[in-house]
Design a protein around this motif. Sequence first.
Motif, PDB file in Angstrom:
ATOM      1  N   PRO A 156       0.817  -1.215   0.000  1.00  0.00           N
ATOM      2  CA  PRO A 156       0.000   0.000   0.000  1.00  0.00           C
ATOM      3  C   PRO A 156       0.854   1.271   0.000  1.00  0.00           C
ATOM      4  CG  PRO A 156      -0.952  -1.607   1.460  1.00  0.00           C
ATOM      5  CD  PRO A 156       0.353  -2.193   0.983  1.00  0.00           C
ATOM      6  N   VAL A 173       0.152   4.232   0.770  1.00  0.00           N
ATOM      7  CA  VAL A 173      -0.046   5.109   1.913  1.00  0.00           C
ATOM      8  C   VAL A 173       0.917   4.782   3.059  1.00  0.00           C
ATOM      9  CG1 VAL A 173      -1.812   3.714   3.013  1.00  0.00           C
ATOM     10  CG2 VAL A 173      -1.867   6.154   3.304  1.00  0.00           C
ATOM     11  N   LEU A 174       1.445   3.544   3.060  1.00  0.00           N
ATOM     12  CA  LEU A 174       2.361   3.148   4.126  1.00  0.00           C
ATOM     13  C   LEU A 174       3.786   3.588   3.832  1.00  0.00           C
ATOM     14  CD1 LEU A 174       1.131  -0.528   4.631  1.00  0.00           C
ATOM     15  CD2 LEU A 174       0.506   1.464   5.963  1.00  0.00           C
ATOM     16  N   ARG A 175       4.052   4.048   2.627  1.00  0.00           N
ATOM     17  CA  ARG A 175       5.435   4.220   2.215  1.00  0.00           C
ATOM     18  C   ARG A 175       5.924   5.656   2.131  1.00  0.00           C
ATOM     19  NH1 ARG A 175       7.244  -0.485  -1.805  1.00  0.00           N
ATOM     20  NH2 ARG A 175       9.175  -0.103  -0.713  1.00  0.00           N
ATOM     21  N   GLU A 213       4.009   9.095   0.640  1.00  0.00           N
ATOM     22  CA  GLU A 213       3.338  10.376   0.612  1.00  0.00           C
ATOM     23  C   GLU A 213       2.779  10.834   1.945  1.00  0.00           C
ATOM     24  OE1 GLU A 213       0.684  11.384  -2.629  1.00  0.00           O
ATOM     25  OE2 GLU A 213       1.128   9.386  -3.364  1.00  0.00           O
ATOM     26  N   MET A 249       9.177   1.910   5.168  1.00  0.00           N
ATOM     27  CA  MET A 249       7.915   2.628   5.306  1.00  0.00           C
ATOM     28  C   MET A 249       8.135   3.906   6.114  1.00  0.00           C
ATOM     29  SD  MET A 249       5.127  -0.385   5.835  1.00  0.00           S
ATOM     30  CE  MET A 249       4.882  -1.650   4.567  1.00  0.00           C
ATOM     31  N   ASP A 250       7.152   4.816   6.026  1.00  0.00           N
ATOM     32  CA  ASP A 250       7.230   6.034   6.819  1.00  0.00           C
ATOM     33  C   ASP A 250       6.617   5.770   8.209  1.00  0.00           C
ATOM     34  OD1 ASP A 250       4.484   6.115   6.603  1.00  0.00           O
ATOM     35  OD2 ASP A 250       4.424   7.753   5.179  1.00  0.00           O
ATOM     36  N   PHE A 283       3.896   6.483   9.624  1.00  0.00           N
ATOM     37  CA  PHE A 283       2.524   5.962   9.623  1.00  0.00           C
ATOM     38  C   PHE A 283       2.516   4.477   9.274  1.00  0.00           C
ATOM     39  CE2 PHE A 283      -1.384   4.979   7.216  1.00  0.00           C
ATOM     40  CZ  PHE A 283      -2.303   5.165   8.243  1.00  0.00           C
ATOM     41  N   GLY A 284       3.287   4.107   8.252  1.00  0.00           N
ATOM     42  CA  GLY A 284       3.367   2.696   7.864  1.00  0.00           C
ATOM     43  C   GLY A 284       3.907   1.831   8.987  1.00  0.00           C
TER      44      GLY A 284
END
Lengths: 210, 210, 210
Positions: A144, A146-148, A150, B29-30, B32-33
């Motif tokens: 996904p 969104v996990l990486r 942005e 991942m960031d 959030f991830g």
Amino acid sequence: MTHFVYYADLFGTAVFAVSGALAAGRLRMDPFGVSVLAAVTAIGGGTVRDTILGATPVFWIHDTNYIWVVLVTALLVMTLVRCPRRLSGMWFQLADAFGLALFTVIGAQKALSFGASPLIAVMMGVMTGVVGGMIRDLLCREVPLVLRKEIYATASIAGGILYTLSIQMGMAQIPAMVIAMAGALVIRVSAIYWHLSLPAFELNEPSKEE
Amino acid sequence: MTHFVYYADLFGTAVFAVSGALAAGRLRMDPFGVSVLAAVTAIGGGTVRDTILGATPVFWIHDTNYIWVVLVTALLVMTLVRCPRRLSGMWFQLADAFGLALFTVIGAQKALSFGASPLIAVMMGVMTGVVGGMIRDLLCREVPLVLRKEIYATASIAGGILYTLSIQMGMAQIPAMVIAMAGALVIRVSAIYWHLSLPAFELNEPSKEE
Amino acid sequence: MTHFVYYADLFGTAVFAVSGALAAGRLRMDPFGVSVLAAVTAIGGGTVRDTILGATPVFWIHDTNYIWVVLVTALLVMTLVRCPRRLSGMWFQLADAFGLALFTVIGAQKALSFGASPLIAVMMGVMTGVVGGMIRDLLCREVPLVLRKEIYATASIAGGILYTLSIQMGMAQIPAMVIAMAGALVIRVSAIYWHLSLPAFELNEPSKEE
């Protein structure tokens, strides 16, 4: 829900359905696949939220307008879109940011109306905003997005916190919605405009190749 | 739940959250991830169990300590861990085995308290123990490890059966927990120590390449 | 449910479990993995349906026969099947089409008995028929086949619509089931026989390679 919020919600549903249908088109799915991807992207987050809260039957069982919006959107995308480039432009990203902000606020609101604590309200808001896109990516066999990279979830988290705090401080629902959505939109649009992203958590792992 | 079991449960949650956060770090991942991966690994199994049993709102809606443990753990892993090798060592595997055994017993107990049959209690115990890790692997685009090689689920199944049998035979909850967790731990630790695995089911399929 | 429908349902469960166990064998999973794949394929669709409808605890918590059928089927496949070619033949595809048709009708029926609208009844029927296979493909790290080519979901949709229409027009349950299943079977078997598939939705996307 006021009439305006309701129609805005259906608009957000359509925008998310477009992004699901486009992902399906990239993988050359058939019309059933396009409809499924449109549906999970548009109503997947709210479905998981309602299931976890125990708000069953989930929202689109009561109000099938959400399903009709998804199906009509999938049909329109299949018949009208050939070059998705134009749809990935600034206008579509703005519409998507609007959908994200609105879904977050609606999710947080629903959790609060079920007596959830502020932390859970924020979580449920973010879940409503991002889980649909995560299931879409999973079905497309991708980690996904969104996990990486942005700043997408971050905008949703900020919106959820703003809404929950405003309600906790005694503000009425409509102004709290406006403030929270404005906050989420500013963050998301800035991230799109300046290509912002959060630093990734990276592990030095020599054993990764084994 | 006695105080001791409750704190042990939070400890198991933290251990599972670490394994989720590390998986996120491997995929860069960031934040959030990392938090999402930590959360699905730590509370995903119990969430699916509660949803299927109809025990909604699920457990962490009532008691947000589980969420705080996950978030703090994710933050600590991101700030402190650079070389995950040390964390994959014997101590972490032991802690993970402890978490698996405890989650299994707690899951079976919850199912029995909902009037489920012994078979379902064992299934719900195993689900609590392994489904979180399966969702983590799915989000990382991997075939869940637990389905393939290690004796991991087997330890959980044994623990679930031991607990359910002991309760059926009229044993009190605490001794039944101790016996079941000891059984699961012995199997899991033996598997780690001697690198045991079950034979795979392999199909000779000439048509596989088509 | 009449006795005949009940046993037919268990038969369909076994057929779907075979297809899950074979997928596990192709990935060389261990016995636990084979059982999990058999289970998600056979009872995953109905589980998601019940969760979304709020019909919890889900159906196999009440009636563990479904679980026993899955476990025994997984065991039989592991011990008896070495060359899955024979099982992929015409007879197995017919049995699978029968399972699809029956699951669809049973799903639509359950939704109607919960007071759902005709649109939702069709969706729940299709969900019961195809979601199990989708989760199986996800766990095997594949884009679900049903989203891509075959006329599989289409047969299920037709069956769901036929059933729901017949019931709406006042027909009794048994004749409605017969008509709907016949319709779904004719479409599915024709698709297998003449290798029919729906046209894919394909996007010309130069930006895909970036």
